[in-house]
Write a protein that holds these residues in place. Structure first.
Motif, mmCIF file in Angstrom:
data_model
loop_
_atom_site.group_PDB
_atom_site.id
_atom_site.type_symbol
_atom_site.label_atom_id
_atom_site.label_comp_id
_atom_site.label_asym_id
_atom_site.label_seq_id
_atom_site.Cartn_x
_atom_site.Cartn_y
_atom_site.Cartn_z
ATOM 1 N N ALA A 1 49.891 25.353 35.002
ATOM 2 C CA ALA A 1 49.138 24.357 34.236
ATOM 3 C C ALA A 1 48.221 25.048 33.223
ATOM 4 N N VAL B 1 50.648 17.605 31.768
ATOM 5 C CA VAL B 1 50.004 16.597 32.628
ATOM 6 C C VAL B 1 50.570 16.656 34.049
ATOM 7 N N LEU B 2 51.912 16.766 34.171
ATOM 8 C CA LEU B 2 52.533 16.808 35.498
ATOM 9 C C LEU B 2 52.156 18.075 36.261
ATOM 10 N N HIS B 3 52.104 19.219 35.557
ATOM 11 C CA HIS B 3 51.671 20.457 36.211
ATOM 12 C C HIS B 3 50.232 20.338 36.691
ATOM 13 N N SER B 4 49.395 19.707 35.883
ATOM 14 C CA SER B 4 47.987 19.535 36.269
ATOM 15 C C SER B 4 47.870 18.634 37.491
ATOM 16 N N LEU B 5 48.685 17.547 37.524
ATOM 17 C CA LEU B 5 48.661 16.660 38.686
ATOM 18 C C LEU B 5 49.119 17.377 39.948
ATOM 19 N N LEU B 6 50.208 18.151 39.843
ATOM 20 C CA LEU B 6 50.705 18.882 41.004
ATOM 21 C C LEU B 6 49.684 19.908 41.487
ATOM 22 N N SER B 7 49.021 20.580 40.552
ATOM 23 C CA SER B 7 48.024 21.579 40.946
ATOM 24 C C SER B 7 46.821 20.939 41.622
ATOM 25 N N CYS B 8 46.583 19.646 41.358
ATOM 26 C CA CYS B 8 45.469 18.941 42.005
ATOM 27 C C CYS B 8 45.873 18.293 43.330
ATOM 28 N N LEU B 9 47.173 18.005 43.517
ATOM 29 C CA LEU B 9 47.622 17.271 44.696
ATOM 30 C C LEU B 9 48.215 18.162 45.777
ATOM 31 N N CYS C 1 51.268 26.424 40.741
ATOM 32 C CA CYS C 1 51.216 25.312 39.790
ATOM 33 C C CYS C 1 49.937 25.357 38.965
ATOM 34 N N THR D 1 57.800 19.735 43.036
ATOM 35 C CA THR D 1 57.335 18.521 43.709
ATOM 36 C C THR D 1 57.704 18.508 45.188
#
Length: 319
Positions: free
Chosen positions: A61, A8-16, A57, A264
């Motif tokens: 992900a 989930v965190l990798h997916s968030l970083l790849s989107c942000l 990232c 991050t």
């Protein structure tokens, strides 16, 4: 549960990370068109390196979602590690160039505008990315740095030997951070002396204001450096401990939690510049207002047709 959280965190970083750094790149590019300067080019280079981290990232992900299917090949694992380490090394070396540029601006306020900048800047960026590529791809260039008993679990110490981590820590990160600290200590002493001169020399007010502007820019760089140390410091310390201690077992923590914390930093940097750099913050606000204006344009057109309103977003000076 831990694997799901990392996914989930990798997916968030790849989107942000990619959109945040793309906004900074666009804002800095617009600033460069109005006010050319080496500082903006170095910030642009930093945002580009962070953008590359965000791209990596995405691959991580996908690897988490596919349950490590990409990790079965040692060559692919080493390539992924190299592509992750290269922009990270580029980031710390870019911070070094930004700090050096600001130091020269504060130390030589009168002669700094006349110094040749284009050729040294181009050469410094070429050397920077050559060093980043070389150190990032050392295990691929020198097979002796590769682990001979790769188990299919992709991690820095699973695919590469501890000598590679020592090279990265004590050949790049530690010397760079030491120079950064020395530069900021020197600038701090200059700031103290300049503060005392500010109370007496009114005739040099223009030069002093120029230096104070550079002090503010260095303050932003200092915050970026602190963010970098807090993000990547635990990974580097943990990796050094793991490489030196044969009985320790930090490899899983290094691969998941600590490396994720380091990534991050590529999201923290654009946020720092968006909050602490007045020029970049104002251009980011213009970009977001421009997008909002395009969204409400049909509504505004209808209102103007009725004739009850005639206006729009205020245009900033110089835009």
């Amino acid at each position: 549960m831990v694997n799901i959280l990392c996914t989930v965190l990798h997916s968030l970083l790849s989107c942000l990370i990619p959109p945040a750094n793309l906004l900074v790149i666009v804002a800095v590019y617009q600033l460069m068109r109005r006010q050319p300067g080496t500082g903006y080019i170095y910030i642009l280079n930093l945002a580009t390196a962070d953008l590359l981290v965000g791209v990596m990232c995405i691959s991580e992900a996908l690897d988490d979602i596919l349950d490590g299917d990409f990790d079965r090949s040692k060559s692919f694992c080493l390539l992924r590690i190299a592509m992750s380490m290269t922009p990270c090394i580029g980031s710390i070396l870019t911070l070094l160039l930004i700090s050096l540029d600001r130091y020269l601006a504060v130390r030589l306020p009168l002669s700094y505008p006349t110094l040749p900048k284009k050729m040294p800047m181009v050469l410094s960026l070429i050397v920077l990315w050559m060093l980043s590529f070389l150190f990032g791809h050392l295990p691929l260039i020198f097979p002796s740095l590769q682990q001979s008993n790769y188990t299919g679990y992709c991690g820095l110490l699973y695919a590469a030997k501890s000598e590679y981590l020592y090279t990265i820590c004590f050949g790049i990160f530690a010397p760079s951070l030491l120079v950064l600290v020395c530069l900021h200590v020197s600038v701090g002493s200059i700031a103290y002396l300049q503060h005392k001169q500010l109370q007496h020399a009114c005739a040099q007010a223009g030069s002093l204001r120029s230096r104070l502007r550079h002090f503010k820019a260095l303050r932003t760089v200092l915050i970026v450096i602190i963010g970098f140390g807090l993000s990547w410091g635990p990974y580097l310390v943990g990796g050094t401990v793991q490489a030196a201690c044969s009985s320790c077992n930090l490899s899983d923590m290094l691969k998941d939690a600590l490396f994720l914390l380091g990534e991050t930093n590529s999201l923290i940097n654009p946020l720092i510049y968006a909050l602490h750099s007045k020029d970049i913050r104002s251009h980011l606000a213009k970009l977001l207002k421009c997008r909002a204006r395009r969204r409400v344009k049909p509504l505004a057109s209808n209102v103007r047709t009725v004739g009850s309103w005639d206006g729009g977003w205020p245009e900033a000076p110089g835009s």
